[in-house]
Design an enzyme around this catalytic site. Structure first.
Site, PDB file in Angstrom:
ATOM      1  CG  ASP A  18      -2.072   0.926   1.116  1.00 45.25           C
ATOM      2  OD1 ASP A  18      -2.319   1.446   0.009  1.00 45.25           O
ATOM      3  OD2 ASP A  18      -2.749   1.161   2.131  1.00 45.25           O
ATOM      4  CG  ASN A  20       2.194   1.451  -5.098  1.00 45.67           C
ATOM      5  OD1 ASN A  20       3.004   1.262  -4.208  1.00 45.67           O
ATOM      6  ND2 ASN A  20       1.797   0.499  -5.924  1.00 45.67           N
ATOM      7  CB  SER A  63      -8.381  -5.617  -4.223  1.00 42.73           C
ATOM      8  OG  SER A  63      -8.892  -4.329  -4.499  1.00 42.73           O
ATOM      9  CG  ASN A  66      -7.283  -2.340  -6.422  1.00 46.97           C
ATOM     10  OD1 ASN A  66      -6.351  -3.104  -6.179  1.00 46.97           O
ATOM     11  ND2 ASN A  66      -7.599  -1.355  -5.574  1.00 46.97           N
TER      12      ASN A  66
HETATM   13  C1  FPP Z   1      -1.884   0.108  -3.448  1.00 49.80           C
HETATM   14  O1  FPP Z   1      -1.425   1.436  -3.436  1.00 49.80           O
HETATM   15  C2  FPP Z   1      -1.297  -0.645  -4.560  1.00 49.80           C
HETATM   16  C3  FPP Z   1      -1.997  -1.204  -5.584  1.00 49.80           C
HETATM   17  C4  FPP Z   1      -3.446  -1.112  -5.678  1.00 49.80           C
HETATM   18  C5  FPP Z   1      -1.337  -1.896  -6.713  1.00 49.80           C
HETATM   19  C6  FPP Z   1      -0.101  -2.653  -6.407  1.00 49.80           C
HETATM   20  C7  FPP Z   1       0.696  -2.762  -7.650  1.00 49.80           C
HETATM   21  C8  FPP Z   1       2.043  -2.744  -7.733  1.00 49.80           C
HETATM   22  C9  FPP Z   1       2.920  -2.707  -6.569  1.00 49.80           C
HETATM   23  C10 FPP Z   1       2.761  -2.698  -9.050  1.00 49.80           C
HETATM   24  C11 FPP Z   1       2.541  -3.797 -10.014  1.00 49.80           C
HETATM   25  C12 FPP Z   1       2.495  -5.165  -9.430  1.00 49.80           C
HETATM   26  C13 FPP Z   1       3.272  -6.200  -9.820  1.00 49.80           C
HETATM   27  C14 FPP Z   1       3.033  -7.539  -9.233  1.00 49.80           C
HETATM   28  C15 FPP Z   1       4.340  -6.054 -10.804  1.00 49.80           C
HETATM   29  P1  FPP Z   1      -2.463   2.630  -3.612  1.00 49.80           P
HETATM   30  O2  FPP Z   1      -2.486   3.002  -5.045  1.00 49.80           O
HETATM   31  O3  FPP Z   1      -3.788   2.236  -3.038  1.00 49.80           O
HETATM   32  O4  FPP Z   1      -1.782   3.729  -2.746  1.00 49.80           O
HETATM   33  P2  FPP Z   1      -2.485   4.911  -1.939  1.00 49.80           P
HETATM   34  O5  FPP Z   1      -3.272   4.259  -0.828  1.00 49.80           O
HETATM   35  O6  FPP Z   1      -1.348   5.717  -1.443  1.00 49.80           O
HETATM   36  O7  FPP Z   1      -3.366   5.655  -2.917  1.00 49.80           O
END
Ligand code: FPP
Length: 239
Positions: A18, A20, A63, A66
């Site tokens: 979490d 990103n 998820s 998502n």
């Molecule tokens: C949550 O952060 C992350 C995700 C929904 C996606 C995860 C994907 C990756 C790490 C990259 C690609 C995956 C692979 C397996 C190569 P968020 O976007 O909800 O962050 P926030 O809560 O700060 O908005």
């Protein structure tokens, strides 16, 4: 002087990656930049798990919830996934790591489904490590799917309702042969399970760090493993 035995390494680590979006936002960048940096963390953590002797690593990559994100973010994530497989397939083979996928895979774009099926099949005989990607995954959806499977067997007369026990439910999950996670890691400081592995995490130790996923690297994984090594697991019993 007696030597202290080495602290146990979790056999299975499950991670909610979490933060990103916030990582990108802090830099004034589009969210996809955070996911790109997050994919670098995935690569680093897969390597660190291999080196530490962790047998199973499950990553919550996308998820069921998502799908509600903006279309361009979803397609960006799918592209990143494809790119990740392109870049890392050789390394999976070199290290004999089996790729597995759990979730409602039929919801994913056909191209991604084929790509995942190809790499999963090509690595299916490996046993040194397991990288499990949760994609279009929801813990409740998984339990619904398991219940459908069980109900189908009851309706067909193959199973009696009284015979259903915890082992029956566990046997109908997406990856029934995978042991339950010992350690659940969540980055970015949120204290939520977010519909992740609801059945399998019943007895997992939790480790929550404020580090945002794109900043999470080998040293952070070692900190989580060390914290796990200091826990006393009791499974409801008195120690
Ligand atoms: C949550 O952060 C992350 C995700 C929904 C996606 C995860 C994907 C990756 C790490 C990259 C690609 C995956 C692979 C397996 C190569 P968020 O976007 O909800 O962050 P926030 O809560 O700060 O908005």
């Amino acid at each position: 002087m007696s030597a202290t035995p080495p602290a146990p390494v979790p056999r299975h680590i499950a991670i909610i990656m979490d933060g990103n979006g916030r990582w990108a936002q802090q830099r004034g960048w589009p969210r996809i930049k955070g996911h790109e940096a997050g994919a670098e963390s995935v690569q680093a953590v897969v390597r660190a798990c291999r080196d530490a002797g962790v047998e199973y690593l499950t990553l919550y990559a996308f998820s069921v919830e998502n799908w509600r994100r903006p279309r361009e973010e979803i397609s960006g994530l799918m592209r990143l996934l494809e790119h990740f497989l392109d870049r890392n397939e050789d390394e999976l083979h070199e290290n004999e790591i089996r790729l597995r996928v759990i979730g409602r895979l039929a919801d994913l774009p056909k191209l991604i489904q084929r790509r995942l099926a190809k790499t999963s099949a090509a690595t299916a005989d490996y046993h040194r490590g397991n990288l499990i990607l949760a994609l279009s995954y929801g813990g409740r959806a998984e339990l619904v799917d398991a219940m459908r499977g069980i109900a189908g067997k009851v309706a067909a007369g193959e199973l009696k309702p009284d015979a259903i026990d915890e082992a029956t439910v566990a046997a109908h999950l997406y990856a029934p042969d995978v042991p339950d996670p010992d350690l659940m890691v969540r980055t970015s400081g949120e204290l939520r399970l977010s519909n992740f592995l609801l059945w399998q995490l019943s007895y997992a130790e939790w480790y929550v760090t404020d580090v945002l996923w794109p900043d999470f690297r080998e040293a952070d994984l070692h900190a989580a493993i060390d914290a796990y090594g200091r826990r006393k697991r009791r499974y409801g019993a008195v120690s």
